[in-house]
Write an enzyme that holds these catalytic residues in place. Sequence first.
Site, mmCIF file in Angstrom:
data_model
loop_
_atom_site.group_PDB
_atom_site.id
_atom_site.type_symbol
_atom_site.label_atom_id
_atom_site.label_comp_id
_atom_site.label_asym_id
_atom_site.label_seq_id
_atom_site.Cartn_x
_atom_site.Cartn_y
_atom_site.Cartn_z
ATOM 1 N N LYS A 198 25.759 14.082 15.689
ATOM 2 C CA LYS A 198 26.451 14.317 14.422
ATOM 3 C C LYS A 198 26.463 13.059 13.555
ATOM 4 C CE LYS A 198 29.366 18.012 16.235
ATOM 5 N NZ LYS A 198 30.709 18.428 16.668
ATOM 6 N N SER A 205 35.001 22.096 16.263
ATOM 7 C CA SER A 205 34.818 20.680 15.961
ATOM 8 C C SER A 205 34.935 20.370 14.481
ATOM 9 C CB SER A 205 33.459 20.192 16.484
ATOM 10 O OG SER A 205 32.399 20.843 15.824
#
Length: 345
Positions: A233, A190
Amino acid sequence: MIATLARSDKLRPLDRGAVARAIEHGARLAGDAEKLSTQIEDLADLLRESDHWAETAGRAVTGAEDLERAIRARQDRAGRIRQRLQEEISRGTLLIDTAGERTGQVNGLSVATLGGFSFGMPHRITARVRLGGGKVIDIEREAELGGRIHSKGVLILSGYIAGRYAAKTPLSLAASLVFEQSYGGVEGDSASSAELYALLSALAEAPVRQSLAVTGSVNQHGDVQAIGGVNEKIEGFFDVCAARGLTGEQGVLVPAANVKHLMLKREVVEAASAGSFHIYPVASIDEGIQILTGVPAGEDDGYGQFPEGSINGRVERRLAEFADRMRSFGHALPPGKKPGRRVRR
């Protein structure tokens, strides 16, 4: 179902605002704005705790504020590690910039899960480039801290660089990528788009806005792909920015494919609505690098050339300079000698 759970546990009835908040929480647990979690016991626990707060406030009906208080209490109980890490960032022990510009440096985002509680944290990702033999060194892998999926992501971005900018000339690049102040294992792809942005910034010598953070994986064609934990996040970087003061310049770049998964906490939604925090959905590396640097990415003219002054044009020119220097270096050596070996006279 919510009404059945309340009746079976002899809880106060919930008003419509409380039911709506419970549904939002179910979507958040599922990590998808279009789906609801089937973790019934987790929802039942939340209703019981909300009933307690309604009783404490002397209300006959449980409201949305009671569910919100129960959710925040859960986060406070499980969030000690997150709070300590946020504190170390605020004190400057963990180096994270949320203002200014730096070349070859990008704020990446990760997710940690401890005891069933997940939270996001920013990480400084840096890239250095120099003349070399075409290899991108993943320092995490060299130190045996990087997992196989993370290593795959670095190899993919290496393929992107070679295929897009060095199709007609040797790739005479040596580069290194690292998660700064990371002392544990790094896994997942990611952060591969953030690593690629850092590498492009270093090659183009184009400063990146440190008020922005990045998440998303990348393929060899430069498409930004969906990742997990997008809500955590975003909120991890938001918390750092909020602690320092929101300026209206801060935000997060997320894959466009993750927009349907957004179920953010209320503070982030309110800040985004007010324009003090931004979420940028991007579908390609070209879109992202333009937002991060403020310089147009530049499109291929069909003959393998990019516009002068664009990010892609500057990267292409820098790699061509490396190739020219490598050829000149090779021609300066006696026959049979290889670059990097000492020549005795």
